[in-house]
Design an enzyme around this catalytic site. Structure first.
Site, mmCIF file in Angstrom:
data_model
loop_
_atom_site.group_PDB
_atom_site.id
_atom_site.type_symbol
_atom_site.label_atom_id
_atom_site.label_comp_id
_atom_site.label_asym_id
_atom_site.label_seq_id
_atom_site.Cartn_x
_atom_site.Cartn_y
_atom_site.Cartn_z
ATOM 1 N N ARG A 1 -24.513 22.192 71.304
ATOM 2 C CA ARG A 1 -23.269 21.474 70.985
ATOM 3 C C ARG A 1 -23.027 21.397 69.479
ATOM 4 O O ARG A 1 -22.481 20.412 68.987
ATOM 5 C CB ARG A 1 -23.255 20.065 71.596
ATOM 6 C CG ARG A 1 -23.183 20.050 73.108
ATOM 7 C CD ARG A 1 -23.029 18.630 73.613
ATOM 8 N NE ARG A 1 -23.202 18.570 75.065
ATOM 9 C CZ ARG A 1 -23.546 17.471 75.727
ATOM 10 N NH1 ARG A 1 -23.784 16.345 75.081
ATOM 11 N NH2 ARG A 1 -23.674 17.493 77.040
ATOM 12 N N ARG B 1 -17.367 17.209 68.592
ATOM 13 C CA ARG B 1 -16.575 16.087 68.086
ATOM 14 C C ARG B 1 -17.136 15.425 66.842
ATOM 15 O O ARG B 1 -16.442 14.647 66.185
ATOM 16 C CB ARG B 1 -16.416 15.041 69.192
ATOM 17 C CG ARG B 1 -15.468 15.470 70.300
ATOM 18 C CD ARG B 1 -15.393 14.423 71.390
ATOM 19 N NE ARG B 1 -16.633 14.372 72.162
ATOM 20 C CZ ARG B 1 -16.915 13.419 73.052
ATOM 21 N NH1 ARG B 1 -16.074 12.418 73.242
ATOM 22 N NH2 ARG B 1 -18.052 13.460 73.724
ATOM 23 N N ARG C 1 -9.030 20.478 68.208
ATOM 24 C CA ARG C 1 -8.924 19.919 69.568
ATOM 25 C C ARG C 1 -7.565 19.256 69.769
ATOM 26 O O ARG C 1 -6.925 19.402 70.819
ATOM 27 C CB ARG C 1 -10.062 18.932 69.787
ATOM 28 C CG ARG C 1 -9.991 18.095 71.050
ATOM 29 C CD ARG C 1 -10.170 18.929 72.305
ATOM 30 N NE ARG C 1 -10.184 18.068 73.471
ATOM 31 C CZ ARG C 1 -9.080 17.546 74.028
ATOM 32 N NH1 ARG C 1 -7.888 17.824 73.516
ATOM 33 N NH2 ARG C 1 -9.168 16.775 75.090
ATOM 34 N N ASP D 1 -17.213 26.076 78.518
ATOM 35 C CA ASP D 1 -17.760 25.000 79.352
ATOM 36 C C ASP D 1 -18.344 25.606 80.612
ATOM 37 O O ASP D 1 -17.817 26.603 81.130
ATOM 38 C CB ASP D 1 -16.679 23.980 79.714
ATOM 39 C CG ASP D 1 -17.270 22.714 80.323
ATOM 40 O OD1 ASP D 1 -17.657 21.816 79.551
ATOM 41 O OD2 ASP D 1 -17.387 22.638 81.564
ATOM 42 N N TYR E 1 -21.907 19.455 90.135
ATOM 43 C CA TYR E 1 -20.547 19.033 89.814
ATOM 44 C C TYR E 1 -19.569 19.430 90.924
ATOM 45 O O TYR E 1 -18.654 18.672 91.258
ATOM 46 C CB TYR E 1 -20.105 19.662 88.490
ATOM 47 C CG TYR E 1 -20.766 19.076 87.278
ATOM 48 C CD1 TYR E 1 -20.253 17.936 86.664
ATOM 49 C CD2 TYR E 1 -21.902 19.660 86.723
ATOM 50 C CE1 TYR E 1 -20.857 17.389 85.542
ATOM 51 C CE2 TYR E 1 -22.512 19.131 85.599
ATOM 52 C CZ TYR E 1 -21.989 17.985 85.018
ATOM 53 O OH TYR E 1 -22.592 17.444 83.910
#
Length: 363
Positions: free
Chosen positions: A41, A45, A54, A91, A167
């Site tokens: 990562r 952010r 973003r 992702d 998921y």
């Protein structure tokens, strides 16, 4: 504990020329003055330039599917920190979406999918056309490769079938993975059917990334640690073995990193059973145990606790030096034991880079 079935020995880098990138040299078992460095990562952010892009993209999925913007955010941490490898910005849930499962990312909630509740609903998944849907990702790989410094390697990635399945079956992230584990225990044949779909789709996805320019790939099995041994063998080991075996048949020179997060003692034997070239360690793995049981057998990657990057200062310095002392020779890649968290101060990442790049280890 029973031993894992052994995969064929992984093919090491068979390129006719010696790799000149520090990351690839370590994967090939060649001498290096320090461990190569990248962070899971590392595009995210915590970077103001990422937040700006973003916002421009409009949504997380639009960012993932924009080759231009995905390239930019992948390259941002390379420009700022000079990491030895970039990892494709995407992702793991793009694969189920490409298979036809509804997916949305909601603010303060994360990914939400149209949950699969019964085996009959698996017919909703259609592998035809996934490459057309994922074509923007492949274009981003090509763009990233063209934009990297000559000494920086490019890593592609995918989610491992078990983690992606959690998921798909839960419909979102979960703390107990109740739906997925119910399938694993109560309907393993149905879960096998889903695994077959995901093994094929994941292998094909990684193949296309390699063809587009990825020089190594990582398989993220984030929720491997929630399964008992028998189910771990069936739903984590076996899918990884088949995916890696297929990649090695076609691209024997491309290293594969496996990250079975939370596997504990089941890390021992995982690389040999799956054929992975590199084993990514989460931050719970004891360094002494990893050095004695895993490091003699394979290249290791990890496993600094991401919270040390948040705290910084003496705690960060000690954590970095502890890792460097534990693995003082080649066959080690410096990384975190999971991804950077958003509140990480940039100055702490800069300090980490300074500490690792300033360390001279024996070759």
């Amino acid at each position: 504990m029973t031993s894992f079935p052994q995969a064929a020995p992984p093919s090491r880098n068979t390129s006719p020329s010696t790799p000149d990138k520090p990351f690839l040299r370590t994967l090939a078992g060649l001498p290096s003055s320090r461990p190569p460095l990248w962070l899971m990562r590392q595009a995210g952010r915590y970077l103001p330039e990422y937040r700006e892009i973003r916002a421009k993209a409009g949504s997380f999925l639009e960012l993932c599917y924009s080759p231009e913007l995905a390239t930019e955010v992948t390259l941002q941490p390379i420009r700022r920190f000079g990491f030895d490898a970039a990892i494709l910005f995407a992702d793991i849930l793009l694969v189920p979406q490409a298979l036809g499962q509804g997916l949305a990312f909601r603010e303060n909630e994360g990914p939400v999918l149209e949950a699969i509740r019964t085996a009959g609903e698996l017919v909703r998944l259609d592998p035809k056309g996934i490459h057309q849907k994922l074509a923007p990702v492949y274009e981003a790989v090509s763009r990233i490769k063209a934009g990297l410094p000559k000494d920086c390697a490019l890593i592609g990635f995918a989610g491992a079938p078990w983690t992606v399945a959690t998921y798909m079956l839960e419909g979102r992230g979960s703390s107990d993975h109740a739906a997925a584990k119910t399938w694993a225990f109560g309907n393993p044949a149905g879960l096998d059917t889903l695994m077959e779909i995901l093994i094929e789709a994941t292998a094909a996805y990684l193949e296309r990334q390699i063809e587009a320019g990825a020089e190594a790939v990582q398989l993220f099995d984030t929720w491997a640690g929630v399964l008992p041994e028998q189910e771990f063998r069936r739903f984590c080991i076996e899918p990884a073995r088949r995916i890696i075996g297929r990649l090695k048949d076609k691209y024997p020179q491309v290293p594969v990193i496996a990250f079975p997060r939370g596997a504990g003692v089941l890390y021992d034997g995982y690389a040999a059973a799956t054929g992975a070239d590199v084993l990514g360690l989460d931050y719970t793995v004891p360094l002494g145990w990893a050095r004695d049981h895993l490091w003699p057998k394979t290249v290791l990657q990890g496993n600094l606790d991401p919270r040390l990057l948040v705290v910084g200062g003496p705690a960060l310095a000690e954590g970095v030096h502890r890792l460097l002392r534990s693995f003082p020779e080649r066959r080690f890649i410096f990384n975190l034991g999971h991804g950077i968290v958003p509140e990480t101060p940039i100055r702490h990442v800069e300090e980490l880079v300074r500490l690792v790049k300033g360390a001279e280890v024996s070759a």
